[in-house]
Design a protein around this motif. Sequence first.
Motif, PDB file in Angstrom:
ATOM      1  N   ASN A  51     -46.828 -17.145  48.574  1.00 45.30           N
ATOM      2  CA  ASN A  51     -47.511 -17.798  48.836  1.00 45.30           C
ATOM      3  C   ASN A  51     -48.033 -17.051  50.585  1.00 45.30           C
ATOM      4  OD1 ASN A  51     -47.054 -21.003  48.781  1.00 45.30           O
ATOM      5  ND2 ASN A  51     -46.691 -20.133  51.135  1.00 45.30           N
TER       6      ASN A  51
ATOM      7  N   LYS B  42     -51.592 -18.498  51.105  1.00 44.62           N
ATOM      8  CA  LYS B  42     -51.828 -19.242  52.619  1.00 44.62           C
ATOM      9  C   LYS B  42     -53.070 -18.424  53.000  1.00 44.62           C
ATOM     10  CE  LYS B  42     -49.826 -21.546  56.714  1.00 44.62           C
ATOM     11  NZ  LYS B  42     -48.529 -21.150  56.579  1.00 44.62           N
TER      12      LYS B  42
ATOM     13  N   GLU C 206     -56.753 -19.140  55.033  1.00 43.25           N
ATOM     14  CA  GLU C 206     -56.775 -19.488  56.239  1.00 43.25           C
ATOM     15  C   GLU C 206     -58.647 -18.398  56.840  1.00 43.25           C
ATOM     16  OE1 GLU C 206     -53.442 -18.190  57.903  1.00 43.25           O
ATOM     17  OE2 GLU C 206     -52.828 -21.051  57.569  1.00 43.25           O
TER      18      GLU C 206
END
Length: 418
Positions: A177, A181, A185
């Motif tokens: 994860n 992520k 970003e």
Amino acid sequence: MPRGKKVRRIDYGKHEMMKLSEINTAPTFNKNMKKFYELYGFAETDFRVGKSKKADYYFPADFAELLALILRKSNIHPFSRANHVKENVTASQIEEYNQQICDSIDNELPSVFRDLIYTMPSHLQSVILGDLTSVLVERLTLFIVNITKLDHQGMGDAVRWLCRELDKANYNLYRGNYFIKFAHESNEAYSNEHNKELIEKIHGPKNEKVGDLEKRMIATNNSIDYTISLLIKRILQDTNDLYEGEGSEYLDLGNKELLHLLGLEVVPVDVSNPSDRSNNLMERTLFYNHEMSKAVNQGRVEIAESVLEGYREKILTRKSIVDQIKDKSFREPGDMSVEKKKEKLESQIKLMQAELAKLEEEGSEPQDDSVDSFMAEMQREYVAYCEKANQDSKELKPIVDHFVGQVLINFMNTSGIK
């Protein structure tokens, strides 16, 4: 706007939405709408003309099919069933809901809405839950039986193994994860830095509310119904003007030549005559196919279809060990012919040689500490995440404690699970 009048012929009033949702009575429709507001965080005024509680219901065609799907399946939603108790929701109910709503997405929705949902990561996860939840329950039940009933199984050894494997699984879940992520970003930061002017020229100034909705829409861990509710919220942002009576017909009645070319005899709906509630199916279909389809990324749809097809081929055709034993296809771990063992070893040797050569090449170059620094930061954040999760899960721990206690109580009972 006069009562009962729609802004566009292709849109839906209350009676048309009831028919689309397969709801026969107004009280049932109102009750299901109230459940929808509560479950997904909508206001009662969101689907009313002028955003007024006392006004008529009004549903733009841009999202009406999505809302109708949720309403049609309301009776089997685990939290919307008659006399449901949240604490008594079963895995079987969740599996049934996911199976039926995914089937309806494929077989009941116009293709443009089906394609929009397919581009959402949560769709594949919901298909998997619909297929494998009962398998998980069956195999977890068998595991519990095995560690509590098998005469020569060391209960302590089994718990030690389970703790070790769960510890690794928790870390790997967070690690995966974290990488995803970070990638999202990084991509967003790059776009904001290098493509901000172009994005604003095409889409206008950034809308934080819309941006937040779109981020939540692409979350993998959403339930499929929640993802659909986010899609509805997102489309509501673009159709708000219609609730004030500001809009124009998709097909202009004055353009008789175009209408005849399309084989249409489109006439205004006479709202004073309940029997004259034409659904303008052809016009809606044209609107979906030629207007709304512009918002669909067909490349992402094709990727989603390919991934789903690959999943079906691999996962659904994979047999359990019990089934493999029955059809005589099971092989004990390491039970291979000499030729197969040689092929496997030769393949492993090639991979190890390639890895060794790569490491030797990297060893001769200046070392880049950025990767180690990145991993160290991720690991520090994992520690902080676990400590916070332990603090936040105080209400969950008694439930897990009860579940594990019910499992271990069978260990205390020498006769085992009956």
